[in-house]
Design a protein around this motif. Structure first.
Motif, short mmCIF file in Angstrom:
data_model
loop_
_atom_site.label_atom_id
_atom_site.label_comp_id
_atom_site.label_asym_id
_atom_site.label_seq_id
_atom_site.Cartn_x
_atom_site.Cartn_y
_atom_site.Cartn_z
N PHE A 23 0.83 -1.20 0.00
CA PHE A 23 0.00 0.00 0.00
C PHE A 23 0.87 1.26 0.00
O PHE A 23 0.71 2.16 -0.82
N PHE A 27 1.40 4.17 -2.80
CA PHE A 27 0.91 5.50 -2.43
C PHE A 27 2.03 6.52 -2.55
O PHE A 27 1.85 7.63 -3.01
N PRO A 33 -3.90 5.71 -3.41
CA PRO A 33 -4.28 4.94 -2.23
C PRO A 33 -5.05 3.70 -2.69
O PRO A 33 -6.20 3.80 -3.07
N TYR A 221 -8.13 -3.35 5.36
CA TYR A 221 -8.39 -2.17 6.18
C TYR A 221 -7.33 -2.03 7.26
O TYR A 221 -6.85 -0.95 7.55
N MET A 224 -4.16 -0.74 5.72
CA MET A 224 -4.23 0.71 5.54
C MET A 224 -3.91 1.41 6.84
O MET A 224 -3.15 2.38 6.87
N VAL A 228 -0.78 3.94 7.75
CA VAL A 228 -0.93 5.27 8.34
C VAL A 228 -0.17 5.34 9.66
O VAL A 228 0.48 6.33 9.98
N LEU A 232 2.62 7.08 6.46
CA LEU A 232 2.51 6.86 5.02
C LEU A 232 3.76 7.32 4.29
O LEU A 232 4.06 8.50 4.26
N PHE A 265 -7.90 0.15 15.93
CA PHE A 265 -8.17 1.45 15.34
C PHE A 265 -8.12 2.57 16.37
O PHE A 265 -7.77 3.71 16.05
N VAL A 266 -8.45 2.25 17.62
CA VAL A 266 -8.31 3.25 18.68
C VAL A 266 -6.84 3.67 18.78
O VAL A 266 -6.51 4.86 18.86
N VAL A 269 -5.91 5.96 15.91
CA VAL A 269 -6.43 7.32 16.10
C VAL A 269 -5.58 8.05 17.13
O VAL A 269 -5.21 9.22 16.94
N LEU A 272 -2.29 9.05 15.67
CA LEU A 272 -2.46 10.16 14.74
C LEU A 272 -2.62 11.48 15.47
O LEU A 272 -2.16 12.52 15.02
N LEU A 273 -3.29 11.43 16.63
CA LEU A 273 -3.51 12.66 17.37
C LEU A 273 -2.18 13.18 17.94
O LEU A 273 -1.93 14.37 17.96
N PRO A 276 0.62 13.39 14.03
CA PRO A 276 -0.19 13.34 12.80
C PRO A 276 0.57 12.78 11.61
O PRO A 276 -0.03 12.29 10.67
N LYS A 286 4.22 22.14 3.18
CA LYS A 286 3.40 22.27 1.98
C LYS A 286 3.90 23.42 1.12
O LYS A 286 4.26 24.46 1.62
N LYS A 287 3.92 23.15 -0.18
CA LYS A 287 4.31 24.21 -1.10
C LYS A 287 3.06 24.95 -1.54
O LYS A 287 2.00 24.37 -1.70
N TRP B 115 -6.82 18.97 13.37
CA TRP B 115 -5.37 18.75 13.29
C TRP B 115 -4.96 17.53 12.46
O TRP B 115 -3.83 17.09 12.50
N LEU B 116 -5.85 17.02 11.64
CA LEU B 116 -5.45 15.89 10.79
C LEU B 116 -5.64 16.22 9.30
O LEU B 116 -6.51 17.02 8.94
N VAL B 124 -9.52 7.96 10.21
CA VAL B 124 -10.22 8.17 11.49
C VAL B 124 -11.72 7.90 11.34
O VAL B 124 -12.32 7.22 12.17
N PHE B 126 -13.07 6.06 9.16
CA PHE B 126 -13.20 4.62 8.95
C PHE B 126 -13.16 3.87 10.29
O PHE B 126 -13.96 2.97 10.55
N ALA B 127 -12.21 4.30 11.15
CA ALA B 127 -12.10 3.71 12.48
C ALA B 127 -13.40 3.91 13.25
O ALA B 127 -13.87 3.00 13.96
#
Lengths: 288, 341
Positions: A23, A27, A33, A221, A224, A228, A232, A265-266, A269, A272-273, A276, A286-287, B115-116, B124, B126-127
């Motif tokens: 994946f 990507f 994706p 899933y 994926m 993440v 990625l 998945f928790v 998340v 990610l928090l 990120p 970012k350009k 913030w994502l 998220v 999806f989760a």
């Protein structure tokens, strides 16, 4: 805490990792994706089984066949679909892969749903043999295969001329084209490699999973999520993310058996928090 | 298709749309006089899915934001309505509650957009879908677990007209959003978030608002789906349904409410026509999706324009090139590559 859970966790984690590798690779290099991993893997593994088993070829020949079939399927996807969509919005790619997933899933159902699930002859014929409790030779073989794939892919990407071209195209297609690199060729190669890994992952795990036409979608899933989790873009991160995910969801089982899928998945998340960009990802500027 | 705004609000001839709406309204109102009860149920289901598609047209089509938790939101709405109805709450109140919980869930998801990135939001949401699914199975005292909940019996006429009243309200609201300030802001964020921020647009808040106002469409879809089926169980809201909604709006035309309706119609009708052959339904829908993306990137609503483009195209230009010019954003490296090739 039994070692069994840890070993199962690692084994399923490597499956997520190998899928996540495919994946992430696609990507990162082509910006696609790929949500068709599950159906592609199922399709390739079952087709390979239908080819090598009747002839009486050994399992390892089947692995080779699956990788070749994967390559062919990757090439077909690129040439028939994604080449025509180049430059489109990420959403378009996402939906195109969902469409591809539906299509392949449907074909697999039409051809093979009647006799599922399929029992694959494993790498070592007495398939019940175990080294330690929960650790079969097949799992060890998968572990080695994943390490080899990761090593080869990294070497290809960072130590070869072709890899340099692929990275250049990934970084800036316009500039790569301007200096005479072929964007089309790079994407074709990337698709074939990614799909070969998908085929490999699917057939390696088929003996452990009792493959049916839909079992790999949940795996997809999770893969994926693992990609993440690993940030990625990082190949090592994808494999580590997969391992972590497999471990977490198996270690949760003694405490809350029904929370297995949710727990994974928790964690994603939460990661990610806090980060990120994922565990191994770099923050990108970012350009404008 | 993202870059181009093909909303019917923006096209100069609004008359055609009004005529189409009038014809559709008459057809829906008088269909029960001719249709069998089975067909009526199917038409009701089209309406049910159209509502969710409207929400996604606003969020994804106009806002460029992902929500892969649609199945979870649907389940939330469906179980809210069903549990309330079990305790004797009226249909209207139950549906209002389903909408209300949609705002709460939407806010919960939308907060993450502060913030994502878009892609992380896809994961998220999806989760969230998986989480709801597991919660429904875990709290089996409330939700009936695997065996689900049987709803109070409603007459088919009541379900049918309730659904289509909701479709009318939802379409009006979605149209208002698309035509109004929210739609403008969402499109600005979608097309160029950095430029939007430079212009002083609160980009993150816009994303948040996008999630908040579109989640109720999904929960209402869930609430009505429960009424139409008369029975709900976790298997009715599998994660695949979330992906299905993306396919629905893409096939129809991602920025058009009509497109959402067309996609929903196909989604309901295709399985009905292909029940005999296993796998034919995903094959047809998958092939349709891929072909639509390649041939008419704007979806079903773009077919007339695509035909016009094809007829007027210069002799030597390739078909894909002409179509792609409609999809891709005019600026950016990819576009530059295409021009040079």
């Amino acid at each position: 805490m039994s070692s069994l859970l840890i070993i199962t966790g690692i084994a399923s984690g490597i499956l997520y990792g190998l899928m996540a590798l495919a994946f992430t690779f696609l990507f990162r290099t082509a910006g696609i994706p790929n949500l068709a991993i599950g159906a592609m893997g199922t399709f390739v593994a079952l087709l390979a089984l239908k080819i090598y088993a009747p002839i009486g070829l050994p399992y390892w020949a089947g692995v080779l066949i699956a990788m070749l079939l994967g390559m062919a399927m990757g090439a077909a996807s690129e040439l028939l679909v994604f080449r025509r969509l180049r430059g489109a919005d990420p959403l378009v790619f996402l939906v195109a892969t969902i469409g591809l997933n539906l299509l392949l899933f449907g074909v697999a159902q039409y051809l093979w749903a009647a006799n599922e699930p399929y029992r694959f002859p494993g790498a070592y014929s007495p398939s019940g043999t175990v080294i330690v409790d929960g650790l079969s030779p097949q799992a060890v073989a998968i572990f080695i295969a994943t390490a080899v794939v990761l090593g080869l892919l990294s070497a290809l990407l960072y130590r070869s001329q072709m890899g340099r071209e692929i990275r250049a195209v990934a970084e800036d297609p316009a500039a790569a084209h301007a200096i005479g690199l072929s964007v089309a060729r790079a994407h074709l190669i990337v698709w074939m490699l990614a799909a070969a890994i998908i085929g490999l992952a699917a057939i390696l795990f088929a003996p452990l999973l009792l493959l049916d036409t839909s079992v790999l979608s949940l795996v997809m899933y999770k893969a994926m999520g693992a990609a993440v989790l690993g940030g990625l873009g990082s190949l090592v991160g994808a494999v580590v993310g997969g391992l972590l995910l497999g471990l977490i969801e198996n270690l949760v089982v003694p405490f809350a058996p029904s929370a297995r899928d949710a727990a994974a998945f928790v964690v994603i998340v939460l990661v990610l928090l806090l980060r990120p960009q994922g565990l191994f990802g770099r923050t990108q500027i970012k350009k404008i | 298709m993202i870059a181009r705004v093909r909303s019917f609000v923006v096209t100069p001839n609004r008359r055609g749309h009004l005529i189409a709406v009038a014809i559709l309204a008459l057809a829906v109102i008088f269909a029960p006089a001719f249709a069998t009860s089975y067909l009526m149920l199917q038409i009701a289901l089209v309406g049910v899915f159209a509502i969710g598609a409207f929400g996604l047209v606003v969020l994804t089509g106009h806002g460029g934001q992902f929500n892969l938790g649609f199945a979870g939101l649907m389940a939330l709405g469906a179980y809210t309505a069903a549990i309330l109805q079990q305790h004797g709450v009226s249909l209207t109140a139950a549906l209002v509650a389903a909408v209300a919980i949609g705002f709460v869930a939407g806010a919960l998801l939308g907060v993450f957009a502060y913030w994502l990135s878009e892609f992380a939001m896809a994961v998220v949401t999806f989760a969230f879908g998986i989480f709801v699914d597991q919660a429904v199975r875990a709290f089996d005292g409330l939700t009936g677990g695997f065996s689900g909940i049987v709803l109070p019996r409603l007459s088919l006429n009541l379900v049918y007209y309730t659904v289509w009243t909701c479709v009318a309200i939802a379409a009006l609201l979605a149209w208002g959003m698309i035509a109004g300030w929210l739609g403008r802001w969402l499109r600005a964020v979608r097309d160029n978030a950095i430029a939007a921020e430079q212009l002083g647009l609160p980009v993150k808040r816009v994303k948040f608002q996008g999630y908040v106002v579109t989640a109720p469409f999904a929960t209402l879809t869930g609430g009505l789906y429960a009424q139409a089926l008369g029975y709900i169980a976790p298997s009715a809201f599998q994660v695949v349904l979330s992906l299905a909604f993306l396919v629905i709006i893409i096939v129809g035309g991602v920025t058009s409410l009509w497109g959402g309706l067309i996609g929903a119609t196909l989604w309901v009708a295709v399985p009905e026509l292909t029940v005999d052959v296993p796998g034919l339904y995903p094959i047809l829908f998958g092939a349709l999706t891929v072909i639509v993306l390649i041939v008419v990137p704007g979806g079903a609503m773009d077919i007339p324009a695509a035909i016009r483009r094809r007829m007027h195209r210069p002799r030597r230009a390739g078909a894909a090139e002409v179509d792609l010019s409609a999809v891709a954003q005019p600026a950016g490296p990819a576009a530059a590559v295409r021009e040079r090739e």
